[in-house]
Design a protein around this motif. Structure first.
Motif, short mmCIF file in Angstrom:
data_model
loop_
_atom_site.label_atom_id
_atom_site.label_comp_id
_atom_site.label_asym_id
_atom_site.label_seq_id
_atom_site.Cartn_x
_atom_site.Cartn_y
_atom_site.Cartn_z
N ALA A 1 0.53 -0.79 -0.05
CA ALA A 1 -0.01 0.29 0.22
C ALA A 1 0.94 1.01 0.08
N ARG A 2 0.55 2.35 -0.58
CA ARG A 2 0.78 3.42 -0.72
C ARG A 2 -0.24 4.24 -0.60
N THR A 3 -0.21 5.45 0.32
CA THR A 3 -1.73 6.76 0.48
C THR A 3 -0.73 8.51 1.09
N ARG A 4 -1.37 8.96 0.45
CA ARG A 4 -1.17 10.28 1.51
C ARG A 4 -2.39 10.96 1.55
N LYS A 5 -3.30 9.63 2.00
CA LYS A 5 -4.99 9.58 2.66
C LYS A 5 -5.52 8.87 3.88
N ALA A 6 -4.30 8.31 4.25
CA ALA A 6 -4.64 7.82 5.63
C ALA A 6 -5.13 8.98 6.73
N PHE B 1 -2.84 3.69 11.92
CA PHE B 1 -3.53 3.85 10.94
C PHE B 1 -4.05 3.45 9.80
N TYR B 2 -5.16 3.85 9.24
CA TYR B 2 -5.80 2.89 8.22
C TYR B 2 -5.85 3.55 6.72
N LEU B 3 -5.54 2.95 6.07
CA LEU B 3 -5.60 3.20 4.92
C LEU B 3 -6.90 3.27 3.64
N PRO B 4 -7.06 3.86 2.61
CA PRO B 4 -8.04 3.56 1.96
C PRO B 4 -7.98 2.83 0.90
N GLU C 1 0.34 -14.43 8.57
CA GLU C 1 -1.39 -13.68 8.59
C GLU C 1 -2.55 -13.38 9.80
N ALA C 2 -3.68 -12.75 9.77
CA ALA C 2 -4.10 -12.18 10.09
C ALA C 2 -3.08 -10.65 10.02
N ALA C 3 -2.77 -10.26 9.08
CA ALA C 3 -2.21 -9.16 9.81
C ALA C 3 -2.41 -7.66 9.02
N ALA C 4 -3.38 -8.11 8.91
CA ALA C 4 -4.26 -6.94 8.87
C ALA C 4 -5.76 -6.51 8.85
N TRP C 5 -6.23 -6.05 9.21
CA TRP C 5 -8.26 -5.82 9.77
C TRP C 5 -9.15 -4.53 8.98
N PHE C 6 -9.85 -4.75 9.53
CA PHE C 6 -11.25 -3.76 8.87
C PHE C 6 -11.92 -3.56 9.54
N TYR C 7 -13.34 -2.92 9.49
CA TYR C 7 -14.76 -2.99 9.70
C TYR C 7 -15.85 -2.37 9.10
N PRO C 8 -15.73 -3.84 8.31
CA PRO C 8 -17.13 -3.82 6.90
C PRO C 8 -18.29 -2.38 7.74
N ALA C 9 -18.78 -2.33 8.67
CA ALA C 9 -19.54 -1.66 9.01
C ALA C 9 -19.19 -1.09 10.05
N PRO C 10 -18.70 -0.46 10.57
CA PRO C 10 -18.04 0.13 11.80
C PRO C 10 -19.26 1.15 12.75
N GLU C 11 -19.18 0.91 13.99
CA GLU C 11 -19.71 2.02 14.52
C GLU C 11 -20.26 4.07 13.87
N PRO C 12 -21.18 4.02 13.96
CA PRO C 12 -21.46 5.13 12.56
C PRO C 12 -20.46 6.39 13.57
N ALA D 1 -16.28 6.63 9.28
CA ALA D 1 -14.53 7.66 8.50
C ALA D 1 -13.96 5.91 7.58
N LEU D 2 -14.03 5.18 9.32
CA LEU D 2 -12.98 4.26 8.51
C LEU D 2 -13.85 2.95 7.63
N ARG D 3 -14.91 2.69 7.42
CA ARG D 3 -14.97 1.77 6.11
C ARG D 3 -14.37 2.14 4.65
#
Length: 190
Positions: free
Chosen positions: A68-73, A85-88, A125-136, A140-142
């Motif tokens: 990954a590479r971003t300037r929108k973390a 850090f959460y990356l798009p 293994e399990a080196a990343a994660w995400f929130y498919p339906a974060p609390e309201p 922004a983490l979706r």
């Protein structure tokens, strides 16, 4: 459909979990390091956590393979922990991620799902994660992915990240952040 009783029980469980925190960023404890010029104390970060946009260049790699590479973390700031850090997803190579077993639940953000990283002939293994339906509050983490810096090389504006101590934690320590950090020996009561 969830029964009213089950819903009430879940709300009470979340309230109990949230009430366990002694430090909430309103007062720096005496053992906290004093930040120098250009530094932040993790003891000034709030609980519940706060999300901030970060335009610095963030890079995640496994050996020679850029993941990954971003300037929108997004930086998630929470008392006692270095930022996460959460990356798009749009800035993450989707072909190196596969679903991993298991889920976890954060009393603030909701249910997390894990991803395994396949890169450079290695399996993380399990080196990343995400929130498919974060609390309201954390919507922004979706559509963002976070990476554990222990197995992967993570960089912020060319500076290599030091992983937060402890197996469970995923904070990214950079020179502008001072602790002590949750996960260090003796931090279990924080």
């Amino acid at each position: 459909m969830i029964s009213p009783h089950a819903h009430t029980h879940e709300i009470e469980r979340l309230q109990r979990a949230r009430a366990q925190w002694r430090h909430i960023g309103d007062e720096r404890p005496p053992f906290a390091q004093v930040p120098g010029p250009g530094q932040e104390s993790v003891w000034d970060y709030p609980r519940p956590p706060r999300i901030e946009a970060d335009s610095r260049e963030v890079v995640v790699s496994a050996g020679d393979v850029e993941i990954a590479r971003t300037r929108k973390a997004l930086r998630l700031l929470e008392t006692a922990s270095p930022p996460t850090f959460y990356l798009p997803r749009a800035d993450v190579r989707a072909e190196v991620l596969v679903p991993a077993a298991g889920t976890s639940y954060c009393e603030w953000k909701g249910e997390a799902r894990y991803l395994t990283v396949l890169a450079g002939g290695q399996r993380f293994e399990a080196a990343a994660w995400f929130y498919p339906a974060p609390e309201p509050t954390y919507a922004a983490l979706r559509d963002h992915v976070a990476f554990y810096p222990q197995p992967l090389a993570c960089w912020v504006d060319g500076v290599r990240v030091v992983p937060q101590p402890g197996r469970f934690y995923a904070g990214w320590i950079t020179p502008e952040v001072v602790g002590p950090f949750k996960g260090e020996p003796g931090s279990a009561g924080w």
